[in-house]
Design an enzyme around this catalytic site. Sequence first.
Site, PDB file in Angstrom:
ATOM      1  N   GLY A   1       0.846  -1.191   0.000  1.00 41.26           N
ATOM      2  CA  GLY A   1       0.000   0.000   0.000  1.00 41.26           C
ATOM      3  C   GLY A   1       0.879   1.238   0.000  1.00 41.26           C
ATOM      4  N   ARG A   2       0.351   2.344   0.537  1.00 43.57           N
ATOM      5  CA  ARG A   2       1.115   3.597   0.529  1.00 43.57           C
ATOM      6  C   ARG A   2       2.466   3.435   1.221  1.00 43.57           C
ATOM      7  NH1 ARG A   2      -3.911   5.359   1.661  1.00 43.57           N
ATOM      8  NH2 ARG A   2      -4.850   6.700   0.063  1.00 43.57           N
ATOM      9  N   ILE A   3       2.442   2.835   2.425  1.00 45.70           N
ATOM     10  CA  ILE A   3       3.699   2.729   3.182  1.00 45.70           C
ATOM     11  C   ILE A   3       4.649   1.767   2.482  1.00 45.70           C
ATOM     12  CG2 ILE A   3       4.709   1.974   5.377  1.00 45.70           C
ATOM     13  CD1 ILE A   3       2.085   2.974   6.737  1.00 45.70           C
TER      14      ILE A   3
ATOM     15  N   ARG B   1      -2.798  -8.777  -1.562  1.00 43.66           N
ATOM     16  CA  ARG B   1      -4.064  -9.406  -1.953  1.00 43.66           C
ATOM     17  C   ARG B   1      -4.303  -9.218  -3.440  1.00 43.66           C
ATOM     18  NH1 ARG B   1      -8.165  -6.455   1.838  1.00 43.66           N
ATOM     19  NH2 ARG B   1      -6.527  -4.963   1.374  1.00 43.66           N
TER      20      ARG B   1
ATOM     21  N   ALA C   1       4.068  -2.662  11.128  1.00 42.60           N
ATOM     22  CA  ALA C   1       2.621  -2.624  10.874  1.00 42.60           C
ATOM     23  C   ALA C   1       1.856  -2.857  12.180  1.00 42.60           C
ATOM     24  CB  ALA C   1       2.265  -3.657   9.816  1.00 42.60           C
ATOM     25  N   ARG C   2       1.582  -4.113  12.498  1.00 38.15           N
ATOM     26  CA  ARG C   2       0.927  -4.444  13.750  1.00 38.15           C
ATOM     27  C   ARG C   2       1.562  -5.730  14.291  1.00 38.15           C
ATOM     28  NH1 ARG C   2      -0.565  -0.005  14.095  1.00 38.15           N
ATOM     29  NH2 ARG C   2      -2.671   0.834  14.407  1.00 38.15           N
TER      30      ARG C   2
ATOM     31  N   GLU D   1       1.763  -5.787  22.892  1.00 31.01           N
ATOM     32  CA  GLU D   1       2.168  -4.411  23.123  1.00 31.01           C
ATOM     33  C   GLU D   1       1.362  -3.774  24.243  1.00 31.01           C
ATOM     34  OE1 GLU D   1       2.726  -2.778  19.215  1.00 31.01           O
ATOM     35  OE2 GLU D   1       2.231  -0.798  19.981  1.00 31.01           O
TER      36      GLU D   1
ATOM     37  N   HIS E   1       6.919   1.313  19.222  1.00 28.26           N
ATOM     38  CA  HIS E   1       5.831   1.787  18.349  1.00 28.26           C
ATOM     39  C   HIS E   1       6.066   3.245  17.978  1.00 28.26           C
ATOM     40  CE1 HIS E   1       1.480   0.832  17.053  1.00 28.26           C
ATOM     41  NE2 HIS E   1       1.928   1.842  16.338  1.00 28.26           N
TER      42      HIS E   1
ATOM     43  N   GLY F   1       6.726   4.465  14.815  1.00 28.45           N
ATOM     44  CA  GLY F   1       6.646   4.691  13.380  1.00 28.45           C
ATOM     45  C   GLY F   1       6.375   6.139  13.000  1.00 28.45           C
TER      46      GLY F   1
END
Lengths: 316, 316
Positions: free
Chosen positions: B153-155, B175, B235-236, B265, B283, B285
């Site tokens: 995606g964008r990132i 995807r 990301a997560r 987290e 975290h 970012g």
Amino acid sequence: MKKVLITTKLLPEGLNELRKYFEVITPDKDQFTREEILNQITVVDVLLPTFSVQVDKEMIDAGKNLTLIANYGVGYNNIDTYYAREKGIAVTNTPYPVTEPTAEMAFGLLLSVARKITICDRKLREPDGITWGLLQNLGQSVFGKKLGIVGLGRIGKAIARRALSSGMEVVYFNRNKLSEKEERELQVSFVPFDTLLKTADIISISTPLTKETTHLFDKPQFDLMKPNAILINTARGAIVHEKALIDALRNGKIWGAGLDVYEFEPSISEELLAMDQVVLAPHNGTATVDARNEITAYAGMCIIEFFKGNLISVVN
Amino acid sequence: MKKVLITTKLLPEGLNELRKYFEVITPDKDQFTREEILNQITVVDVLLPTFSVQVDKEMIDAGKNLTLIANYGVGYNNIDTYYAREKGIAVTNTPYPVTEPTAEMAFGLLLSVARKITICDRKLREPDGITWGLLQNLGQSVFGKKLGIVGLGRIGKAIARRALSSGMEVVYFNRNKLSEKEERELQVSFVPFDTLLKTADIISISTPLTKETTHLFDKPQFDLMKPNAILINTARGAIVHEKALIDALRNGKIWGAGLDVYEFEPSISEELLAMDQVVLAPHNGTATVDARNEITAYAGMCIIEFFKGNLISVVN
């Protein structure tokens, strides 16, 4: 068979080609002592030194059969190249395989300081840990900021490429201004040194160490820099007056620093080692398995070609 | 005047515009407790939560006048967006100001792990110090290596741009495959997930956390990766099975990891905190003053425009 004396233990893979044509003398330990080098240099045709070996008049005079000094690495301030030339001894270096790894290190230090990566990792591992939160541990974005490169040679250009892709504006100062065509292609602009100091958010040093660049960064230069400025040095330590840098960091004249080289290397000032706003590396610009082998192979190639009459990367 | 409840203390600068048109309720301390949010949400029109606040059915039901949840940040797995939609409540996020800072962090972690920047800095500061030398502390060059991006995606695209300028080849799994035109423009190639795992030297995760991506990286995936592979996750945390990652690092299935997010987290596994081949960030970012203000201002803009009838960055 001609003889090559290598002062320092290198990864064996990079020496394979050289060993086909030359008798290669290498230490079993990390590095020959100066005395051991002086004893053995008398009988060899080629010396392959690394940056921590001082190749001065005495050593050059001892090399009675020496016709080539094939330096490992790009910086050769450890070699008296003028005296070597007087004696008819060529000096070569290894610019190409050094370029990308050193630019990687410079850009890694830049991101690590600006984004507080190294300090946060260290604090997370300390017993007290770190305070998490939206307003904690805030660094500086690199995107949209201005990078000033001092010395836009091969490595400086490789750093510029990375900075541009990261959304930075790039200015540079160099002995010689590039042509306007090359500036357009590289998307960089020349500025006078003082302008660079006053306007850059991040300054990266990629100039060789010479008489002119020794202590190029001293108190007057730090006084001109922005309070949010970050200094990156992956070139040579003595380009920066280390004590003046420490004062500038301590007094908030600048925000942070990423250093791979030191004025009194391998010694690092205790004050730097105690500072959170600096990231320190042990002269690791080319410290990868890939790069070490490529540099060794390149120095070997310079030696092989030299005796075929091809002068490659001769610097004197 | 309509009311906006902000769950967490933000830098004031980013809120200037919002305050012109709305009554803004913010905590004096770092964050309101869940109970304090549940009490105050009953009277507000807009909730502006951060990622550590669970906006679930109970909270949404409590917001009797709620018409908008303007999330701070790009990831909104903390919000029950389906239930909000059922109740006619829009959810927005802040994709644009998050992109470049997060890509910077991902690339900074990548360089820091591959080039051993953070571990060397830590060792230099320890009482025993570090051994200097040509064959010491060798990392991996990034130049010439293959980066596999999971979620382009964008990132992911912003990371790809940085990787290409650093001499990396970039492959991705998504995807949806991009068009061939877009792939050519971005200089990236689609590969099946297993191929990415088997062939990439460095893997960077930039996919949202969903049911499908939870534990996307587990033992079978680490078993496919190269022994020199490095995993980057900005990301997560729950996209990676943390225990499986620890086993993979411990057993030499992969070489290293750079993590900004964690499965549990803000708790980080003790095993990770003791490992030298990982770089850990809390975290961070978007943890820059610049980014924090831009994200806040963007969320504010989403709110202002929403009540003018303009749906910006609505995700449900």
